[in-house]
Write an enzyme that holds these catalytic residues in place. Structure first.
Site, PDB file in Angstrom:
ATOM      1  CG  HIS A 198      -7.349   8.763  -0.067  1.00  0.00           C
ATOM      2  ND1 HIS A 198      -6.029   8.573  -0.427  1.00  0.00           N
ATOM      3  CD2 HIS A 198      -7.890   7.516   0.055  1.00  0.00           C
ATOM      4  CE1 HIS A 198      -5.783   7.281  -0.538  1.00  0.00           C
ATOM      5  NE2 HIS A 198      -6.890   6.614  -0.243  1.00  0.00           N
ATOM      6  CG  ASP A 240      19.141  11.745  -9.423  1.00  0.00           C
ATOM      7  OD1 ASP A 240      19.089  10.682 -10.056  1.00  0.00           O
ATOM      8  OD2 ASP A 240      19.120  12.866  -9.958  1.00  0.00           O
ATOM      9  CG  HIS A 265      -2.042   0.942   1.195  1.00  0.00           C
ATOM     10  ND1 HIS A 265      -2.208   1.938   2.141  1.00  0.00           N
ATOM     11  CD2 HIS A 265      -3.073   1.084   0.322  1.00  0.00           C
ATOM     12  CE1 HIS A 265      -3.287   2.640   1.858  1.00  0.00           C
ATOM     13  NE2 HIS A 265      -3.831   2.143   0.771  1.00  0.00           N
ATOM     14  CE  LYS A 313      -1.114   5.047  -1.627  1.00  0.00           C
ATOM     15  NZ  LYS A 313      -1.724   4.430  -0.441  1.00  0.00           N
ATOM     16  CG  ASP A 344       0.131  17.983  22.626  1.00  0.00           C
ATOM     17  OD1 ASP A 344      -1.115  18.041  22.673  1.00  0.00           O
ATOM     18  OD2 ASP A 344       0.808  17.242  23.362  1.00  0.00           O
ATOM     19  CE  LYS A 350      -4.118   7.098   2.676  1.00  0.00           C
ATOM     20  NZ  LYS A 350      -5.295   6.349   2.787  1.00  0.00           N
TER      21      LYS A 350
END
Length: 480
Positions: free
Chosen positions: A398, A228, A221, A223, A405, A400
């Site tokens: 979408h 470089d 899952h 990404k 604080d 996450k």
């Protein structure tokens, strides 16, 4: 004995063996109960579902071997950073204060390190991410590594990236692509085009191969993009046109990504290498060649934390749990899927009842009906325990993220659900910086403007059928 009796007898034996295996797996009791109900109440179907989706991968030899190798490999490559935790302990404690336990947790859990020289830029939506990504790929001199759950090669953005990668490979740049076989859509003709150009493209755990067929539930899952060894990308945005919002967008998609420079990119590189080796059985190296020195002197503390079904500890789950429990003033959570296990739910409820301002944004309308109903089933208990819940109304949210604080925050690929915590390969960045945490908090506050706050009085007025659906889907929530 006729065939009917024989088949019935064999099925009973299979159910008994499967039930014993489920119990001996020592899963969370809720998950154990759910699978036991499944195999007893749904003849044949329940057993098939368990062996495809419920087998405890951590106990299988190939996964145990992977974890052992990764722990040794990470420890050896990042030993210097681990020593920094000891060498600069007073400096780190002075900088992080009551959040100091987090980097020690990360290191002791999975040898994940805190890196001190970094730059990070938040990218909102595909309309901000993709131009930066294309620019980084265009300027690549040495190598490009991409790892995605969803890559739609025939979308406009997918086509653009494919053509650019082919062009760079033909000019001598090393290009490696690791795509999840379940989430990605790459026609064979495009695979051949990439290979002809010199791109190494591999698929994580191909679905219809005998080796992986009964372990198809374990997906990649993540990404990740590393260019470089100096520029990295991490977050929730896959490669598909629907992540790009324009004035003509009919269904708005709110999401967040980040572009990194500095030491943290080396950790992304390491995580890519390890998943590439696991998925393909091949290595590339020497790895230090892909971790060049850089000129970043900016003092920004970041930990990159990866987790998967092979990890001995659910690293991101432990990180979320600790972040919430160390909160003093506020916890701000944005998640598309809120199906917490008992540990995370309890930490949220206790923190909110302790006087901490806990706010959660989740979608009003999600991209999956069953999952959405399971998410909504938790709203009542949240509201009853002082948690403020907001439903995002502008479209699908979408992102996450979590901000605690205004001093530490995280973004990445992990949702608040069992799949992200214990099954899939995930990756999150944890940022120990007040300025960048407040920047993420401001985005949370902007999302609140497009969200509807739910009160307990209003929520209790929902229809009987709605409540029944939520209760039914709540029963299988631990399996989602």
């Amino acid at each position: 004995m006729n065939w009917t009796h024989l088949l019935t007898f064999l099925y009973v034996v299979i159910v008994v063996i499967t039930g014993a295996r489920i119990i001996l797996d020592n899963k969370n009791p809720l998950k154990t109960h759910s699978y036991l109900l499944l195999i007893f109440l749904l003849p044949f179907v329940g057993v098939v579902v368990y062996y495809f989706l419920g087998v405890n991968l951590r106990k299988e030899k190939m996964f145990a071997d992977k974890d052992e190798f990764e722990q040794i490999f990470i420890r050896d490559y990042l030993e210097k950073y681990g020593k920094d935790l000891i060498k600069y302990r007073s400096e780190i404690e002075g900088r992080l204060g009551d959040k100091t336990k987090l980097p020690y947790l990360f290191y002791n859990n999975s040898h994940a390190v805190i890196t001190l020289k970094n730059k990070i830029e938040y990218l909102h939506g595909g309309e901000e991410k993709f131009p930066k990504l294309l620019e980084a790929i265009e300027n690549a001199d040495s190598h490009i590594h991409l790892e995605y759950y969803i890559f739609y090669a025939e979308d406009a953005i997918g086509r653009t990236i494919i053509d650019l990668l082919c062009n760079k490979a033909q000019k001598g740049v090393e290009v490696r692509m690791l795509l999840d076989d379940f989430g990605s859509k790459v026609p064979r003709s495009i695979v051949k085009q990439l290979m002809r150009a010199g791109v190494e493209i591999k698929f994580f755990r191909p679905l219809w191969t005998p080796k992986y067929l009964t372990k198809s539930n374990y997906r990649d899952h993540r990404k990740i993009v590393v260019v470089d060894g100096k520029t990295g990308f991490i977050g929730g945005i896959n490669i598909a046109d629907y992540y790009i919002n324009t004035k003509d967008t009919k269904h708005y998609w709110a999401d967040l990504h980040a572009m990194l420079h500095g030491d943290s990119v080396h950790v992304l590189q390491l995580l890519f290498y390890l998943n590439w080796r696991f998925a393909t059985g091949e290595s590339f190296g020497p790895l230090l060649k892909y971790m060049p020195s850089h000129q970043i002197e900016n003092q920004l503390a970041i930990s990159i934390l990866g987790s998967s079904a092979t990890s001995k500890s659910p690293a991101i789950l432990d990180a979320y749990f600790t972040m919430i429990n160390t909160a003093i003033t506020e916890v701000l959570i944005t998640t598309p899927y809120f199906i917490p296990n008992e540990a995370i739910l309890k930490s949220i409820l206790v923190t909110a009842k302790s006087g901490v301002d806990v706010k959660i944004i989740m979608p009003q309308s999600s991209d999956g009906y069953l999952v959405q109903q399971a998410c909504l089933s938790y709203i009542e208990v949240l509201l009853e325990n002082n948690v403020r819940v907001f439903l995002y109304t502008k479209g699908m949210i979408h992102s996450k993220t979590m901000v605690v604080d205004s001093r530490v925050c995280t973004l990445g690929t992990a949702n608040i659900d069992e799949r992200s915590f214990n099954i899939n390969s995930e990756v999150n960045a944890f940022i120990f910086d007040e300025r960048k945490s407040k920047e993420l908090k401001r985005q949370f506050e902007r999302d609140l403007l497009d969200s509807l706050e739910i009160t307990l009085e209003e929520w209790n007025k929902r229809g009987r059928w709605t409540k029944i659906q939520e209760s039914l889907f709540r029963l299988i929530a631990p399996l989602l």
